[in-house]
Design a protein around this motif. Structure first.
Motif, mmCIF file in Angstrom:
data_model
loop_
_atom_site.group_PDB
_atom_site.id
_atom_site.type_symbol
_atom_site.label_atom_id
_atom_site.label_comp_id
_atom_site.label_asym_id
_atom_site.label_seq_id
_atom_site.Cartn_x
_atom_site.Cartn_y
_atom_site.Cartn_z
ATOM 1 N N ARG A 164 89.305 32.234 52.040
ATOM 2 C CA ARG A 164 89.236 33.316 53.033
ATOM 3 C C ARG A 164 88.887 32.747 54.406
ATOM 4 N NH1 ARG A 164 91.729 38.031 51.677
ATOM 5 N NH2 ARG A 164 91.202 38.650 49.554
ATOM 6 N N GLU A 165 87.904 31.850 54.436
ATOM 7 C CA GLU A 165 87.506 31.219 55.696
ATOM 8 C C GLU A 165 88.640 30.377 56.265
ATOM 9 O OE1 GLU A 165 84.867 31.462 57.509
ATOM 10 O OE2 GLU A 165 83.307 32.329 56.246
ATOM 11 N N LEU A 166 89.283 29.612 55.389
ATOM 12 C CA LEU A 166 90.324 28.690 55.831
ATOM 13 C C LEU A 166 91.530 29.429 56.388
ATOM 14 C CD1 LEU A 166 91.264 25.724 55.975
ATOM 15 C CD2 LEU A 166 92.230 26.021 53.697
ATOM 16 N N VAL A 167 91.987 30.444 55.681
ATOM 17 C CA VAL A 167 93.173 31.184 56.117
ATOM 18 C C VAL A 167 92.914 31.919 57.428
ATOM 19 C CG1 VAL A 167 94.692 33.123 55.550
ATOM 20 C CG2 VAL A 167 94.182 31.398 53.830
ATOM 21 N N SER A 168 91.706 32.445 57.604
ATOM 22 C CA SER A 168 91.392 33.139 58.860
ATOM 23 C C SER A 168 91.377 32.183 60.036
ATOM 24 C CB SER A 168 90.037 33.835 58.748
ATOM 25 O OG SER A 168 88.992 32.876 58.672
ATOM 26 N N PHE A 169 91.169 30.898 59.757
ATOM 27 C CA PHE A 169 91.078 29.890 60.820
ATOM 28 C C PHE A 169 92.396 29.190 61.088
ATOM 29 C CE2 PHE A 169 90.103 25.448 62.065
ATOM 30 C CZ PHE A 169 89.533 25.715 63.296
ATOM 31 N N LYS B 50 85.035 24.319 61.217
ATOM 32 C CA LYS B 50 85.678 25.161 62.237
ATOM 33 C C LYS B 50 85.438 24.568 63.621
ATOM 34 C CE LYS B 50 85.766 29.701 60.028
ATOM 35 N NZ LYS B 50 85.437 31.121 60.196
ATOM 36 N N SER B 51 84.184 24.210 63.886
ATOM 37 C CA SER B 51 83.856 23.608 65.180
ATOM 38 C C SER B 51 84.568 22.285 65.356
ATOM 39 C CB SER B 51 82.360 23.362 65.308
ATOM 40 O OG SER B 51 81.623 24.431 64.834
ATOM 41 N N LEU C 297 81.006 16.469 58.583
ATOM 42 C CA LEU C 297 79.829 16.963 59.287
ATOM 43 C C LEU C 297 79.086 15.812 59.957
ATOM 44 C CD1 LEU C 297 77.876 19.205 60.031
ATOM 45 C CD2 LEU C 297 76.793 18.942 57.790
ATOM 46 N N GLY C 298 78.993 14.676 59.271
ATOM 47 C CA GLY C 298 78.335 13.513 59.857
ATOM 48 C C GLY C 298 79.032 13.039 61.121
ATOM 49 N N ARG D 167 78.665 14.443 68.866
ATOM 50 C CA ARG D 167 77.782 15.267 69.705
ATOM 51 C C ARG D 167 76.590 14.454 70.196
ATOM 52 N NH1 ARG D 167 78.078 21.094 66.435
ATOM 53 N NH2 ARG D 167 80.147 21.664 67.259
ATOM 54 N N ALA D 168 76.120 13.516 69.363
ATOM 55 C CA ALA D 168 75.023 12.635 69.792
ATOM 56 C C ALA D 168 75.479 11.756 70.958
ATOM 57 C CB ALA D 168 74.556 11.771 68.628
ATOM 58 N N ILE D 169 76.717 11.266 70.884
ATOM 59 C CA ILE D 169 77.248 10.427 71.966
ATOM 60 C C ILE D 169 77.303 11.221 73.265
ATOM 61 C CG2 ILE D 169 79.292 9.195 72.807
ATOM 62 C CD1 ILE D 169 79.902 8.425 69.918
#
Length: 330
Positions: A70-75, A103-104, A124-125, A131-133
């Motif tokens: 559901r999440e994947l198809v909506s995205f 998603k992000s 995720l890692g 983002r740390a960079i």
């Protein structure tokens, strides 16, 4: 049919928006469908633009598969095509912790290569790493082979150059054997150190094209050099990447970090399980974690086998070696 009833009957259906969306969802030769079937132990098929998912047996994974799809198809309409390896990562992570961090990541393109390939975080890692960079002037990334440590750092460097956030890129690697076997190799000094720097050149060719890289190199906008060449320099307004940092001595690490000038960003990458220094020599990357741990402006990111973006068997290989190493210590 309600979701509860559908799950009880071990079948649910999702209407896809278009033929194009269905093709992107299933992937070439239905590769994505096969990934989903393997991760969630389900059967996936397409019936007239409707995604049909059936459970092979009574399993808690079926409801997880329902929530994930559901999440994947909506995205999907925004996310574009997803490769089987990307999908495998997303599905496994969701199966483990029910988070949709991807998603992000899929929306956050770092750089577009010369062949128009988008570079983005695939785990995720990796997302935490890029983002740390962005947020820190000095970032250390430590993790096993295949986690994208160097590749993502170079993509961030190319992005910063493109946005004119820096005026040049400096990529550095230690030539571990410089005091020993390097002297027996044929050619002049440049030819002798070429093998150590080749992986960096290959990545730059992919990101920028060989012609563009050559142009930048001739103008001094991009420099690829062995670590020894950094001594005595101050690098202002630069994006500096030290690769294979596990093969630096503590003295070399200090020398490198103190080259940083105004307006510069530094990324240090390495794998502390693959130190190639001579016996008795301590790795600068291992020691620096203790020395700099209390400086809040410096980021330390640790990747593991879950962040490997090569063939999924590489994860299994890394786990097997870790298990063997732990057993050997005991």
């Amino acid at each position: 049919m309600s979701t509860e009833a559908a799950l009880k009957d071990r079948e649910f259906r999702i209407v896809l928006g278009s033929v194009d969306e269905a093709q992107r969802f299933f992937g070439q030769f239905d590769a994505n469908a096969k990934v989903l079937e393997g991760v969630f132990d389900i059967e996936v098929s397409l019936e007239g633009g409707v995604l049909v998912v059936r459970s092979k047996k009574e399993s808690e994974l079926f409801s997880v598969a329902h929530d994930f799809l559901r999440e994947l198809v909506s995205f999907l309409p925004e996310g574009g095509a997803i490769t089987p390896e990307e999908l495998r990562k997303m599905a496994l992570d969701f199966r483990e912790n029910r988070k949709t961090w991807w998603k992000s990541a899929l929306e956050e393109t770092i750089f577009i290569t010369a062949s128009h390939k988008p570079i983005r975080a695939k785990t995720l890692g990796q997302l935490k790493y890029i983002r740390a960079i962005r947020e820190s002037d000095v970032t250390f990334c430590i993790g096993p082979a295949g986690t994208g440590k160097t590749y993502l750092a170079m993509a961030m460097a190319c992005s910063a150059l493109q946005k004119k956030e820096v005026s040049r890129i400096v990529l550095v690697r230690p030539a571990v054997e410089a005091g020993e076997s390097l002297g027996y190799l044929p050619g002049d000094l440049k030819e002798k150190i070429e093998p150590y720097l080749r992986p960096l050149y290959d990545a730059l060719y992919e990101m920028l094209s060989a012609e563009r890289f050559q142009k930048y190199s001739e103008r001094g906008i991009i420099e690829v050099a062995p670590l020894a060449y950094m001594r005595g320099r101050t690098l202002n307004d630069s994006f500096i990447v030290l690769d294979e940092a596990q093969n630096t001595t503590p003295e070399q690490m200090k020398m490198f970090l103190t080259r940083m000038g105004f307006g510069s960003k530094v990324v240090v990458t390495g794998d502390i399980t693959q130190v190639d220094l001579p016996a008795g020599k301590k790795s600068g990357l291992i020691l620096v974690q203790e020395i700099l741990k209390d400086i809040r402006e410096i980021a330390f990111i640790y990747l593991n086998e879950k962040d490997v973006v090569r063939h999924h068997l590489v994860q299994e290989i890394i786990r097997a070696y870790e298990k063997f190493g732990q057993a050997s210590k005991k």
